[in-house]
Design a protein around this motif. Structure first.
Motif, mmCIF file in Angstrom:
data_model
loop_
_atom_site.group_PDB
_atom_site.id
_atom_site.type_symbol
_atom_site.label_atom_id
_atom_site.label_comp_id
_atom_site.label_asym_id
_atom_site.label_seq_id
_atom_site.Cartn_x
_atom_site.Cartn_y
_atom_site.Cartn_z
ATOM 1 N N GLY A 68 0.813 -0.996 0.033
ATOM 2 C CA GLY A 68 -0.048 -0.108 0.091
ATOM 3 C C GLY A 68 0.864 1.190 -0.146
ATOM 4 O O GLY A 68 2.031 1.280 0.139
ATOM 5 N N GLU A 69 0.211 2.397 -0.057
ATOM 6 C CA GLU A 69 0.780 3.633 -0.023
ATOM 7 C C GLU A 69 1.156 4.099 1.545
ATOM 8 O O GLU A 69 0.301 4.335 2.232
ATOM 9 N N LEU A 70 2.516 3.875 1.935
ATOM 10 C CA LEU A 70 2.782 4.132 3.063
ATOM 11 C C LEU A 70 3.556 5.563 3.340
ATOM 12 O O LEU A 70 4.853 5.510 3.783
ATOM 13 N N GLY A 71 2.758 6.618 2.874
ATOM 14 C CA GLY A 71 3.385 7.951 3.179
ATOM 15 C C GLY A 71 3.139 8.349 4.504
ATOM 16 O O GLY A 71 2.500 7.765 5.436
ATOM 17 N N MET A 72 3.855 9.517 4.946
ATOM 18 C CA MET A 72 3.891 10.084 6.335
ATOM 19 C C MET A 72 2.418 10.145 6.823
ATOM 20 O O MET A 72 1.653 10.808 6.116
ATOM 21 N N GLY A 73 2.033 9.768 8.103
ATOM 22 C CA GLY A 73 0.788 9.731 8.580
ATOM 23 C C GLY A 73 -0.364 8.873 8.224
ATOM 24 O O GLY A 73 -1.333 8.716 8.805
ATOM 25 N N VAL A 74 -0.100 7.821 7.389
ATOM 26 C CA VAL A 74 -0.932 6.876 6.821
ATOM 27 C C VAL A 74 -1.093 5.716 8.027
ATOM 28 O O VAL A 74 -0.266 5.477 8.715
ATOM 29 N N PRO A 75 -2.210 5.343 8.537
ATOM 30 C CA PRO A 75 -2.440 4.380 9.461
ATOM 31 C C PRO A 75 -2.154 3.018 8.947
ATOM 32 O O PRO A 75 -2.476 2.738 7.559
ATOM 33 N N VAL A 76 -1.474 2.237 9.610
ATOM 34 C CA VAL A 76 -0.963 0.914 9.139
ATOM 35 C C VAL A 76 -1.337 0.037 10.111
ATOM 36 O O VAL A 76 -1.517 0.016 11.338
ATOM 37 N N ALA A 77 -1.123 -1.466 9.681
ATOM 38 C CA ALA A 77 -1.378 -2.657 10.513
ATOM 39 C C ALA A 77 -0.112 -3.181 10.431
ATOM 40 O O ALA A 77 0.609 -3.524 9.344
ATOM 41 N N LEU A 78 0.660 -3.833 11.352
ATOM 42 C CA LEU A 78 1.841 -4.329 11.794
ATOM 43 C C LEU A 78 1.454 -6.000 12.065
ATOM 44 O O LEU A 78 1.084 -6.300 12.956
ATOM 45 N N THR A 79 1.572 -6.746 11.089
ATOM 46 C CA THR A 79 1.269 -8.351 11.153
ATOM 47 C C THR A 79 2.677 -8.877 11.674
ATOM 48 O O THR A 79 3.841 -8.704 11.282
ATOM 49 N N GLY A 80 2.567 -9.775 12.554
ATOM 50 C CA GLY A 80 3.600 -10.553 13.293
ATOM 51 C C GLY A 80 4.619 -9.610 13.758
ATOM 52 O O GLY A 80 5.640 -10.136 13.865
ATOM 53 N N LEU A 81 4.193 -8.585 14.512
ATOM 54 C CA LEU A 81 5.412 -7.670 15.270
ATOM 55 C C LEU A 81 5.956 -8.371 16.347
ATOM 56 O O LEU A 81 5.062 -9.179 17.307
ATOM 57 N N ILE A 82 7.209 -8.466 16.390
ATOM 58 C CA ILE A 82 7.906 -9.001 17.485
ATOM 59 C C ILE A 82 8.877 -8.241 18.034
ATOM 60 O O ILE A 82 9.501 -7.066 17.341
ATOM 61 N N ALA A 83 9.367 -8.166 19.206
ATOM 62 C CA ALA A 83 10.459 -7.305 19.899
ATOM 63 C C ALA A 83 11.481 -8.450 20.223
ATOM 64 O O ALA A 83 11.290 -9.370 20.781
ATOM 65 N N ARG A 84 12.659 -7.907 19.915
ATOM 66 C CA ARG A 84 13.969 -8.900 20.345
ATOM 67 C C ARG A 84 14.989 -7.969 21.035
ATOM 68 O O ARG A 84 15.500 -7.118 20.383
ATOM 69 N N PRO A 85 15.289 -8.431 22.197
ATOM 70 C CA PRO A 85 16.480 -7.615 22.806
ATOM 71 C C PRO A 85 17.687 -7.928 22.228
ATOM 72 O O PRO A 85 18.042 -9.067 21.813
ATOM 73 N N TRP A 86 18.616 -7.036 22.155
ATOM 74 C CA TRP A 86 19.787 -7.299 21.501
ATOM 75 C C TRP A 86 20.921 -6.471 22.454
ATOM 76 O O TRP A 86 20.806 -5.388 23.220
ATOM 77 N N GLU A 87 22.119 -6.860 22.294
ATOM 78 C CA GLU A 87 23.272 -6.448 23.123
ATOM 79 C C GLU A 87 24.539 -6.610 22.327
ATOM 80 O O GLU A 87 24.802 -7.712 21.855
ATOM 81 N N ASN A 88 25.559 -5.711 22.057
ATOM 82 C CA ASN A 88 26.778 -5.965 21.392
ATOM 83 C C ASN A 88 27.637 -4.996 21.909
ATOM 84 O O ASN A 88 27.326 -3.973 23.052
#
Length: 117
Positions: A68-88
């Motif tokens: 879809g058109e993903l310009g600034m301010g466009v509402p979106v759905a995030l499918t399968g969103l995950i958070a992954r902690p990282w360290e380096n």
């Protein structure tokens, strides 16, 4: 590596910055690729509003999952969103954070911008 599913059902999510190709190595310009599929990876910055708080999240998505058109301010759905902690560690400095990854970012805009005006 631990992956934490993120529930977006009670959040408002909008594009904060148009999708950009994710660069793996800034010195060489090498593009980041999905390890499993070989697809180019994109970064989409989104405004994530929930529980009276708003944050800008940078979400990594395979190029095939950006629809879809993903310009600034466009509402979106995030499918399968995950958070992954990282360290380096880089040059003796320890760094850490949370990386966000989604299967897809899909526009929820019903029509063109002209129709909405």
């Amino acid at each position: 590596m631990r992956q934490i599913p993120v529930d977006t059902s009670a959040a408002t999510v909008m594009v904060a910055k148009q999708p950009q190709i994710k660069i793996k190595d800034r010195r060489t310009g090498e593009v980041a690729l999905d390890v499993e599929t070989g697809a180019k990876l994109m970064t989409v910055d989104v405004m994530f509003a929930a529980n009276d708080e708003v944050e800008i999240l940078s979400v990594t998505v395979p190029e095939t999952g950006v629809t879809g058109e993903l310009g600034m301010g466009v509402p979106v759905a995030l499918t399968g969103l995950i958070a992954r902690p990282w360290e380096n560690e880089f040059n003796g400095q320890k760094r850490h954070g949370i990386a966000f990854r989604a299967v897809a970012v899909t526009s929820l805009a019903g029509g063109s911008q002209a129709e909405a005006a």
